[in-house]
Design a protein around this motif. Structure first.
Motif, PDB file in Angstrom:
ATOM      1  N   VAL A  87     -13.254  37.997   4.441  1.00  0.00           N
ATOM      2  CA  VAL A  87     -12.247  38.485   3.499  1.00  0.00           C
ATOM      3  C   VAL A  87     -12.727  38.250   2.068  1.00  0.00           C
ATOM      4  O   VAL A  87     -13.138  37.145   1.715  1.00  0.00           O
ATOM      5  N   ASP A  88     -12.652  39.296   1.241  1.00  0.00           N
ATOM      6  CA  ASP A  88     -13.057  39.204  -0.157  1.00  0.00           C
ATOM      7  C   ASP A  88     -11.977  38.521  -0.997  1.00  0.00           C
ATOM      8  O   ASP A  88     -10.788  38.570  -0.659  1.00  0.00           O
ATOM      9  N   ASN A  89     -12.391  37.891  -2.110  1.00  0.00           N
ATOM     10  CA  ASN A  89     -11.434  37.222  -2.996  1.00  0.00           C
ATOM     11  C   ASN A  89     -10.280  38.124  -3.395  1.00  0.00           C
ATOM     12  O   ASN A  89      -9.118  37.698  -3.468  1.00  0.00           O
ATOM     13  N   LEU A 130      -9.046  36.222  -7.476  1.00  0.00           N
ATOM     14  CA  LEU A 130      -7.950  35.688  -6.659  1.00  0.00           C
ATOM     15  C   LEU A 130      -6.647  35.794  -7.444  1.00  0.00           C
ATOM     16  O   LEU A 130      -6.629  35.670  -8.664  1.00  0.00           O
ATOM     17  N   ILE A 174      -9.332  28.594   1.710  1.00  0.00           N
ATOM     18  CA  ILE A 174      -9.880  29.890   1.306  1.00  0.00           C
ATOM     19  C   ILE A 174     -11.339  30.014   1.729  1.00  0.00           C
ATOM     20  O   ILE A 174     -11.788  31.097   2.127  1.00  0.00           O
ATOM     21  N   ASP A 175     -12.078  28.933   1.691  1.00  0.00           N
ATOM     22  CA  ASP A 175     -13.465  28.970   2.185  1.00  0.00           C
ATOM     23  C   ASP A 175     -13.500  29.411   3.645  1.00  0.00           C
ATOM     24  O   ASP A 175     -14.337  30.240   4.042  1.00  0.00           O
ATOM     25  N   GLN A 226      -8.810  40.337  -1.861  1.00  0.00           N
ATOM     26  CA  GLN A 226      -7.890  40.627  -0.762  1.00  0.00           C
ATOM     27  C   GLN A 226      -7.108  39.384  -0.334  1.00  0.00           C
ATOM     28  O   GLN A 226      -6.441  39.394   0.702  1.00  0.00           O
ATOM     29  N   ILE A 227      -7.212  38.317  -1.126  1.00  0.00           N
ATOM     30  CA  ILE A 227      -6.509  37.068  -0.825  1.00  0.00           C
ATOM     31  C   ILE A 227      -5.508  36.769  -1.937  1.00  0.00           C
ATOM     32  O   ILE A 227      -5.830  36.869  -3.127  1.00  0.00           O
ATOM     33  N   PHE A 268     -13.228  31.247  -7.167  1.00  0.00           N
ATOM     34  CA  PHE A 268     -12.746  32.484  -6.555  1.00  0.00           C
ATOM     35  C   PHE A 268     -12.262  33.481  -7.610  1.00  0.00           C
ATOM     36  O   PHE A 268     -11.052  33.647  -7.814  1.00  0.00           O
ATOM     37  N   LYS A 283     -12.746  33.161   3.788  1.00  0.00           N
ATOM     38  CA  LYS A 283     -13.857  33.968   3.300  1.00  0.00           C
ATOM     39  C   LYS A 283     -15.011  33.995   4.307  1.00  0.00           C
ATOM     40  O   LYS A 283     -15.696  35.018   4.445  1.00  0.00           O
ATOM     41  N   GLU A 284     -15.217  32.893   5.003  1.00  0.00           N
ATOM     42  CA  GLU A 284     -16.256  32.859   6.044  1.00  0.00           C
ATOM     43  C   GLU A 284     -15.993  33.885   7.138  1.00  0.00           C
ATOM     44  O   GLU A 284     -16.909  34.274   7.866  1.00  0.00           O
ATOM     45  N   ARG A 285     -14.751  34.323   7.222  1.00  0.00           N
ATOM     46  CA  ARG A 285     -14.354  35.280   8.257  1.00  0.00           C
ATOM     47  C   ARG A 285     -14.227  36.703   7.713  1.00  0.00           C
ATOM     48  O   ARG A 285     -13.564  37.549   8.306  1.00  0.00           O
TER      49      ARG A 285
END
Length: 224
Positions: A166-168, A193, A158-159, A170-171, A190, A162-164
């Motif tokens: 995407v918000d929590n 989530l 997930i890290d 939206q995961i 998160f 998120k670096e790319r």
């Protein structure tokens, strides 16, 4: 299908364990140490089909319109193919759980992510990363990892997402079995989530395996 909320708060992580008899059935097949490899892999895929269905409920963008049916004009609603859901299976066991993603979801893109866990330190390391440099704005991402045990692998995955961009919120995470150590790490790091699990187990042993769990999901899915 109804769902059970295991954590209830507006700004915290939510864990869903759908109380469907088919989910309980496939989890039971996976638990059985006598289940042969091909049956185990199929059971994992069927469990994934059900959990992906639940995870995508009220989450997919749609478009409306009218079409001509054989008997007249009908108002219709389709899943918008212009906004595909990103499926991120964690190799290698995630491949089995995500097997039916493309048949459940009308529009998907699959990004493979390989992480291995050091059996002594239990820390993950990345050996394959097919994630994009940047996810499009508003992307919806489903991370598929059968076993949420110590939490190291899923947190690392997930890290990277998120670096790319995407918000929590939206995961979503889809797993066969989850245990408290992983869920605690996820909830602390998160908020917002959503996790969808076939079942929650009570503990993890000193080697990082969920108890009672179902053994090594990758080994049992692929026979190696």
């Amino acid at each position: 299908m109804a769902t059970e909320n295991k954590v209830i708060s507006g700004d915290r992580m939510l864990v869903f364990v759908p109380p469907h008899p088919l989910i309980k059935h496939w989890v039971s097949v996976l638990r059985n140490e006598q289940t042969p490899c091909p049956v185990f892999k199929n059971a994992m895929a069927e469990l994934g089909r059900l959990l992906l269905y639940e995870a995508s409920r009220d989450w997919l963008p749609t478009i409306t319109g009218e079409i001509q049916s054989p008997m007249g004009i009908a108002s219709v609603e389709f899943v918008d193919p212009r906004e595909p859901v990103a499926i991120v299976p964690i190799l290698r066991a995630g491949l089995a759980l995500a097997e039916h993603a493309t048949s459940i979801l009308p529009a998907t893109k699959t990004y493979h992510l390989g992480l291995s866990r050091n059996e002594e330190t239990l820390q993950p390391s990345v050996y394959l990363n097919k994630l994009p440099d940047k996810f499009p704005e508003g992307s919806r991402v489903i991370v598929v990892d059968p076993m949420l045990a110590t939490g190291g692998t899923i947190v690392a995955a997930i890290d990277l997402i998120k670096e790319r961009g995407v918000d929590n919120s939206q995961i979503k995470v889809v797993c066969a079995v989850a245990a408290p150590p992983a869920l605690t790490k996820l909830s602390e790091k998160f908020p917002r989530l959503h996790v969808y699990a076939g079942i929650l187990d009570p503990t993890v042993n000193e080697k990082g395996f969920i108890i009672p769990g179902l053994g090594d999901a990758g080994d049992r899915s692929f026979g190696t």
